[in-house]
Design a protein around this motif. Structure first.
Motif, PDB file in Angstrom:
ATOM      1  N   ASN A  42       0.835  -1.201   0.000  1.00 62.56           N
ATOM      2  CA  ASN A  42       0.000   0.000   0.000  1.00 62.56           C
ATOM      3  C   ASN A  42       0.874   1.257   0.000  1.00 62.56           C
ATOM      4  O   ASN A  42       2.084   1.168   0.220  1.00 62.56           O
ATOM      5  N   PRO A  43       0.306   2.418  -0.261  1.00 65.88           N
ATOM      6  CA  PRO A  43       1.109   3.645  -0.365  1.00 65.88           C
ATOM      7  C   PRO A  43       1.955   3.950   0.867  1.00 65.88           C
ATOM      8  O   PRO A  43       3.090   4.414   0.741  1.00 65.88           O
ATOM      9  N   GLU A  44       1.453   3.682   2.054  1.00 68.23           N
ATOM     10  CA  GLU A  44       2.214   3.961   3.269  1.00 68.23           C
ATOM     11  C   GLU A  44       3.450   3.060   3.359  1.00 68.23           C
ATOM     12  O   GLU A  44       4.533   3.517   3.693  1.00 68.23           O
ATOM     13  N   GLN A  45       3.280   1.774   3.050  1.00 66.66           N
ATOM     14  CA  GLN A  45       4.415   0.847   3.072  1.00 66.66           C
ATOM     15  C   GLN A  45       5.432   1.208   1.994  1.00 66.66           C
ATOM     16  O   GLN A  45       6.637   1.154   2.224  1.00 66.66           O
ATOM     17  N   ALA A  46       4.946   1.574   0.819  1.00 69.26           N
ATOM     18  CA  ALA A  46       5.846   1.960  -0.268  1.00 69.26           C
ATOM     19  C   ALA A  46       6.657   3.199   0.120  1.00 69.26           C
ATOM     20  O   ALA A  46       7.863   3.256  -0.126  1.00 69.26           O
ATOM     21  N   GLU A  47       5.997   4.166   0.731  1.00 66.35           N
ATOM     22  CA  GLU A  47       6.690   5.384   1.156  1.00 66.35           C
ATOM     23  C   GLU A  47       7.747   5.058   2.209  1.00 66.35           C
ATOM     24  O   GLU A  47       8.877   5.550   2.138  1.00 66.35           O
ATOM     25  N   GLN A  48       7.407   4.217   3.180  1.00 62.05           N
ATOM     26  CA  GLN A  48       8.367   3.840   4.219  1.00 62.05           C
ATOM     27  C   GLN A  48       9.544   3.059   3.662  1.00 62.05           C
ATOM     28  O   GLN A  48      10.649   3.132   4.187  1.00 62.05           O
ATOM     29  N   SER A  49       9.325   2.325   2.567  1.00 67.46           N
ATOM     30  CA  SER A  49      10.409   1.574   1.919  1.00 67.46           C
ATOM     31  C   SER A  49      11.322   2.476   1.098  1.00 67.46           C
ATOM     32  O   SER A  49      12.317   2.014   0.555  1.00 67.46           O
ATOM     33  N   THR A  86      -3.169   2.927  -9.222  1.00 68.30           N
ATOM     34  CA  THR A  86      -4.313   3.181 -10.091  1.00 68.30           C
ATOM     35  C   THR A  86      -5.464   3.736  -9.247  1.00 68.30           C
ATOM     36  O   THR A  86      -5.401   3.724  -8.013  1.00 68.30           O
ATOM     37  N   ILE A  87      -6.520   4.183  -9.899  1.00 70.47           N
ATOM     38  CA  ILE A  87      -7.699   4.681  -9.197  1.00 70.47           C
ATOM     39  C   ILE A  87      -8.261   3.599  -8.274  1.00 70.47           C
ATOM     40  O   ILE A  87      -8.706   3.868  -7.171  1.00 70.47           O
ATOM     41  N   GLU A  88      -8.180   2.343  -8.710  1.00 76.83           N
ATOM     42  CA  GLU A  88      -8.691   1.228  -7.908  1.00 76.83           C
ATOM     43  C   GLU A  88      -7.746   0.824  -6.783  1.00 76.83           C
ATOM     44  O   GLU A  88      -8.101  -0.004  -5.952  1.00 76.83           O
ATOM     45  N   GLY A  89      -6.530   1.396  -6.751  1.00 75.42           N
ATOM     46  CA  GLY A  89      -5.569   1.096  -5.685  1.00 75.42           C
ATOM     47  C   GLY A  89      -4.526   0.063  -6.032  1.00 75.42           C
ATOM     48  O   GLY A  89      -3.738  -0.330  -5.175  1.00 75.42           O
ATOM     49  N   GLY A  90      -4.477  -0.388  -7.278  1.00 74.07           N
ATOM     50  CA  GLY A  90      -3.471  -1.366  -7.695  1.00 74.07           C
ATOM     51  C   GLY A  90      -2.110  -0.719  -7.844  1.00 74.07           C
ATOM     52  O   GLY A  90      -1.977   0.386  -8.353  1.00 74.07           O
ATOM     53  N   ALA A  91      -1.079  -1.422  -7.377  1.00 71.62           N
ATOM     54  CA  ALA A  91       0.294  -0.915  -7.456  1.00 71.62           C
ATOM     55  C   ALA A  91       0.955  -1.358  -8.759  1.00 71.62           C
ATOM     56  O   ALA A  91       0.910  -2.529  -9.128  1.00 71.62           O
ATOM     57  N   ILE A  92       1.565  -0.403  -9.450  1.00 72.76           N
ATOM     58  CA  ILE A  92       2.385  -0.679 -10.628  1.00 72.76           C
ATOM     59  C   ILE A  92       3.785  -0.188 -10.281  1.00 72.76           C
ATOM     60  O   ILE A  92       3.983   0.979  -9.954  1.00 72.76           O
ATOM     61  N   ILE A  93       4.743  -1.107 -10.325  1.00 73.25           N
ATOM     62  CA  ILE A  93       6.083  -0.823  -9.820  1.00 73.25           C
ATOM     63  C   ILE A  93       7.094  -0.754 -10.963  1.00 73.25           C
ATOM     64  O   ILE A  93       7.176  -1.660 -11.794  1.00 73.25           O
ATOM     65  N   HIS A  94       7.861   0.339 -10.952  1.00 71.74           N
ATOM     66  CA  HIS A  94       8.976   0.520 -11.889  1.00 71.74           C
ATOM     67  C   HIS A  94      10.254   0.647 -11.060  1.00 71.74           C
ATOM     68  O   HIS A  94      10.333   1.505 -10.187  1.00 71.74           O
TER      69      HIS A  94
END
Length: 157
Positions: A42-49, A86-94
């Motif tokens: 989720n966005p919070e975990q991604a930010e913390q990473s 995405t709008i639905e909350g799916g993560a796309i990672i680059h």
């Protein structure tokens, strides 16, 4: 007999030197590995990473993106992971790794409900540029890519 041994030794030295050179050319220098992705990403975990997080209407850790762009312009090795939602909350990672001359781009949309669920795709690109969309906003894009199957784009905020 000494000439034969000397010739064999010389051949071994040449072969060893060639093998070492080939290994360094094929793989980009990675300064550090990316942090492990914790599920659900989720966005919070991604930010913390340490990911650059792109949400509709905003960006987190944008300073990491700006540093990456600066380092590419100055031909300094760097890497960054960008997670877009995405709008639905799916993560796309680059994951982008710059080795001083090219950017290795890794694309993973397997966490998106509408994603391909296939293996992670990679591409090699020459640089970063900007592009203005027909609607007006400006986006960062990777330029000079070999495959261009899953083009990278990111809003310039």
């Amino acid at each position: 007999m000494k000439r034969v041994l000397l010739s064999v030794l010389l051949v071994l030295i040449v072969l060893t030197a060639c093998e070492t050179k080939d290994q360094s050319v094929d793989s980009p220098v990675i300064t550090k590995s990316f942090p492990e992705i914790i599920e659900p990403h989720n966005p919070e975990q991604a930010e913390q990473s340490g990911d650059v997080v792109v949400l509709h209407g905003g960006m987190r850790n944008g300073d990491k993106w700006n540093t990456f762009v600066k380092n590419v312009k100055e031909k300094q090795q760097d890497q960054v992971r960008v997670t877009m939602y995405t709008i639905e909350g799916g993560a796309i990672i680059h994951e982008l790794i710059y080795d001083g001359s090219a950017i290795q781009s890794t694309y993973d949309n397997s966490r998106d409900a509408y994603g391909s669920k296939q293996e992670v795709k990679t591409d090699i690109c020459k640089g970063i540029g900007t592009m203005k969309s027909e609607q007006g906003p400006i986006f960062y894009v990777l330029t000079g890519c070999e495959k261009e199957e899953n083009p990278f784009w990111m809003p310039k905020l």
